[in-house]
Design a protein around this motif. Structure first.
Motif, PDB file in Angstrom:
ATOM      1  N   ASP A 126      11.588  -6.722  -8.149  1.00  0.00           N
ATOM      2  CA  ASP A 126      12.677  -6.226  -8.987  1.00  0.00           C
ATOM      3  C   ASP A 126      14.046  -6.755  -8.551  1.00  0.00           C
ATOM      4  OD1 ASP A 126      12.755  -4.875  -6.623  1.00  0.00           O
ATOM      5  OD2 ASP A 126      13.028  -2.869  -7.505  1.00  0.00           O
TER       6      ASP A 126
ATOM      7  N   VAL B 135      12.227  -3.582 -17.312  1.00  0.00           N
ATOM      8  CA  VAL B 135      12.418  -4.111 -15.952  1.00  0.00           C
ATOM      9  C   VAL B 135      13.421  -3.299 -15.138  1.00  0.00           C
ATOM     10  CG1 VAL B 135      11.701  -6.453 -16.467  1.00  0.00           C
ATOM     11  CG2 VAL B 135      14.093  -5.819 -16.778  1.00  0.00           C
ATOM     12  N   THR B 136      14.141  -2.400 -15.801  1.00  0.00           N
ATOM     13  CA  THR B 136      15.072  -1.556 -15.055  1.00  0.00           C
ATOM     14  C   THR B 136      14.818  -0.089 -15.386  1.00  0.00           C
ATOM     15  OG1 THR B 136      16.707  -1.816 -16.816  1.00  0.00           O
ATOM     16  CG2 THR B 136      16.921  -3.297 -14.924  1.00  0.00           C
TER      17      THR B 136
ATOM     18  N   THR C  19      18.924  -7.279 -15.294  1.00  0.00           N
ATOM     19  CA  THR C  19      19.040  -6.501 -14.065  1.00  0.00           C
ATOM     20  C   THR C  19      20.443  -6.486 -13.485  1.00  0.00           C
ATOM     21  OG1 THR C  19      18.404  -8.410 -12.758  1.00  0.00           O
ATOM     22  CG2 THR C  19      16.644  -6.915 -13.421  1.00  0.00           C
TER      23      THR C  19
ATOM     24  N   HIS D  17      14.392 -12.130 -17.934  1.00  0.00           N
ATOM     25  CA  HIS D  17      14.856 -10.747 -18.128  1.00  0.00           C
ATOM     26  C   HIS D  17      15.928 -10.748 -19.207  1.00  0.00           C
ATOM     27  CE1 HIS D  17      13.751  -9.318 -13.783  1.00  0.00           C
ATOM     28  NE2 HIS D  17      12.710  -9.371 -14.584  1.00  0.00           N
TER      29      HIS D  17
END
Lengths: 429, 300
Positions: free
Chosen positions: B106, B227-228, B250, B66
């Motif tokens: 997540d 991813v967010t 994240t 990430h």
């Protein structure tokens, strides 16, 4: 955090005292009043202060430690704190002060240039005040500030303050604390109310001297402890062996930190313990070529002759009479939970060189409460003793009183690899 | 004053000395490099410590998968420019192997870095990892040694650390044990920024103020990325922000800022009211002791 000056000098100091003396509150106060504590930390402290039913902010919580310590309600280790002013960057070594923590005091003192010794104005001089003072002397700290705290609890009495100062002065002269070259300063304060730490406050108007922070800002930190003799222990040998670059093909340089003295280009030097001689060809820090390097600078040095030098060798000036030695006495603080075993072999790590060592004799042990010496056959945690050592290989030693960097060593257990002792060299044979 | 180093020169010299001790005492060290500002200071220190020679250790990035692309590009370019070797140890590989099991897809990955790090240490036989941690970051770090001992399981035991005196460092370990060396232990966030300015170090662009899509969530500014994503009821704003730390997407949040140069960041840092971790590391807010806990589990 509010200082953007790039040219501060560094002052490292330790605080000696137990929780009861207000040591944590003092450090909290220094950080709080110099605006080092930021909002989120402060709001956490506010929350905890309230939870503990306190009306005012409990500044001692700033130095609150690890979970393991909170569970046991004690401080077990040295913590390091930082703050900056317009003139200095300060590194505080915060060590617990109880008798069973002598080793932590010695650890904190080893890198400190100055010690603040806290005295509770209600209690005056205690056994621990004497013990802390003795330890700072033993570890060679040259600046002492006796901070007479909790003045608010003795109605800010000038007389009480003077009595404690006088009592301390007579104790200091009895143990020869001021010899050699130790300066002692006194300051009355209330860490709780913030009097005479950063701000003067209103309650100590009879005191005309500097605040604690003013004393810290003005102290001359030029290291008085170390001699001016060049000591350059080699940490690492640089040999790029880069065949694509003609300049680097045969390049060889010696990397290390100047522990004391001054090294200049063309200086004649010799290498200990081999005694080979040469002279300085080039000194650099990274890409920058410099003409001289002084104490505390980490540099890369090349010589005019090809001589065999490896990690652990020491460069000194050619006219210096220093030699490697295999026998010496030292004051040792035993750090391990496991007792010293006199007939075992230990490893001594000194500058960048190590040697196996045996104990020839334990000459005596110091009772750190009475400051008297006594006979000893063994050493346990926190003991301080004078020990004679015999080395397998020669080390290039100085007396600790002449050089804190080349006069100190650690003792390592060859089986566990733990650091079990710390030594300060007294005599060299 | 002659013969007295400025605080930045003193800190640099101390850090060089520590790195050379690692090189002199350890058989197979590695330098942890994330592309972040602290590890970039470490690289400059390594240059000053070892040039004109090569670094006596490779660089290693623990990659959570990430990442901001700017940081990864920066990492690769920097490594190439230095001509040093980079090892990338990937959390996604550990996940594929089954050694990392996420509770949900997540979930923040920062705390799982320890597992990948320990695997990489074992695989490569490293006896020492040089890291950019500082004692001023967090209270569990205030008692950290410069050379910190970790047992066979990578664990940090605060009650079983080696005393550290003068500038004598004991980096001796048995096979399987490990030392974490922290050359910039004594630096504060301000020292790091001042050093970056003095040495004119290049940084990934996300450290400087830029426009970015964000939402405000629980008082923090959360960047909107693949991813967010934003929740359906959240309002996405395009704000001027910069990052104070660079980590897994994240759990790293930016701050509102117009500081687009190192000089301006220094001024902002001097007047800031919130600590680096309190403001931007979402994972340290979980519990008062969360850093201590992570370190015990092998985190650097």
């Amino acid at each position: 955090m509010n200082d953007t000056n790039q040219n501060n000098t560094v002052l490292r100091f330790m605080t000696c005292g137990s929780v009861d003396d207000g040591k944590s509150t003092l450090i909290g106060r220094l950080l709080y009043d110099t605006k080092t504590i930021l909002t989120d930390t402060l709001s956490q402290i506010e929350k905890t202060s309230k939870k503990k039913g306190m009306s005012a902010l409990d500044l001692s919580l700033i130095t609150d430690g690890l979970q393991a310590e909170r569970e046991q309600g004690i401080t077990i280790d040295v913590a390091y704190r930082y703050f900056s002013t317009g003139t200095r960057k300060y590194i505080i070594a915060d060590a617990p002060g109880h008798e069973q923590y002598t080793r932590n005091m010695v650890t904190a003192a080893s890198t400190a240039q100055l010690a603040i010794i806290l005295v509770d104005a209600r209690k005056g001089m205690l056994t621990q005040t004497r013990r802390h003072s003795y330890l700072t002397k033993l570890v060679g700290i040259k600046h002492i500030i006796v901070a007479i705290n909790k003045m608010d609890l003795v109605d800010y009495s000038e007389e009480e303050y003077k009595n404690i100062c006088n009592e301390y002065k007579s104790f200091a002269s009895a143990i020869k604390l001021e010899e050699p070259n130790v300066d002692i300063k006194f300051v009355p304060m209330s860490a709780l109310n913030g009097d005479m730490i950063v701000d003067r406050g209103r309650s100590l108007s009879w005191y005309k001297g500097p605040t604690l922070l003013q004393i810290l800002e003005k102290i001359d930190t030029t290291e008085k402890t170390n001699s001016s003799f060049l000591r350059f222990p080699v940490q690492f040998v640089c040999r790029p062996r880069d065949s694509s670059n003609e300049k680097l093909h045969d390049f060889r340089a010696f990397m290390g930190r100047v522990e004391s003295g001054l090294m200049k280009i063309n200086d004649k030097i010799k290498v200990l313990p081999s005694n080979h001689e040469s002279s300085i060809k080039e000194i650099r820090i990274g890409d920058k070529i410099i003409t001289e390097a002084h104490a505390e600078q980490s540099v890369t040095v090349s010589l005019n002759d090809e001589i065999d030098i490896s990690r652990g060798d020491m460069l000194i000036h050619e006219d210096d009479t220093l030699e490697g030695s295999k026998s010496f006495t030292a004051n040792v603080c035993w750090l391990s939970e496991t007792n010293l075993t006199p007939n075992r072999t230990y490893l001594i790590m000194h500058t960048s060189r190590s040697s196996k060592a045996r104990i020839s004799s334990i000459n005596n042990k110091i009772n750190i409460n009475t400051l008297e010496t006594e006979q000893a056959v063994e050493l346990k945690t926190n003991d301080i003793a004078n020990i004679k050592f015999k080395l397998a290989q020669p080390l290039v030693l100085d007396k600790y009183s002449q050089n804190r960097n080349t006069g100190s060593f650690i003792i390592v257990d060859e089986t566990t690899f733990h650091t079990v002792g710390a030594g300060m060299i007294e005599t060299i044979e | 004053m002659k013969g007295k180093l400025s605080h930045l020169d003193w800190l640099e010299s101390e850090a060089i000395h520590i790195m050379r001790e690692v090189a002199g005492q350890c058989a197979n060290p590695v330098l942890l490099f994330s592309g972040g500002k602290d590890s970039l200071c470490l690289l400059r220190i390594a240059e000053k410590a070892f040039r004109p020679g090569r670094f006596p250790f490779p660089l290693m990035h623990i990659d959570t998968g990430h990442n901001y692309p700017e940081v990864i590009n920066f990492r690769d370019n920097k490594t190439k420019e230095l001509g040093e070797r980079l090892i990338v140890a990937s959390l996604e590989e550990s996940m594929a192997k089954g050694t990392i099991v996420l509770k949900s897809a997540d979930e923040p990955r920062n705390k799982y870095q320890s597992i990948t790090l320990l695997e990489a240490i074992e695989e490569n036989g490293f006896d020492c990892c040089i890291g950019g941690a500082r004692r001023d970051e967090e209270k569990a770090r205030a008692k950290e040694r410069i050379m910190s001992f970790r047992d066979e399981f990578g664990q940090w035991d605060p009650k079983n650390q080696r005393p550290e005196l003068w500038n004598l460092y004991n980096a001796k370990v048995h096979k399987g044990e490990n030392i974490r060396a922290f050359p910039i232990s004594n630096w504060t966030e301000m020292d790091v920024w001042q050093y970056i300015e003095k040495e004119k170090l290049e940084l990934p662009s996300i450290y400087f103020a830029h426009k970015r899509d964000v939402v405000k969530r629980n008082g923090a500014i959360v960047p909107i990325t693949e991813v967010t994503p934003a929740a359906s009821d959240e309002e996405v704003e395009n704000m001027m922000v910069r990052f104070r730390t660079v980590g897994d997407i994240t759990c790293t949040a930016p701050v509102a800022s117009n500081a687009d140069s190192v000089e301006k960041i220094i001024i902002e840092t001097a007047s800031t009211l919130i600590t680096e971790r309190g403001e931007t590391r979402l994972d340290d807010q979980v519990s008062e002791a969360s850093m201590e806990q992570r370190k015990k589990e092998g985190y650097f």
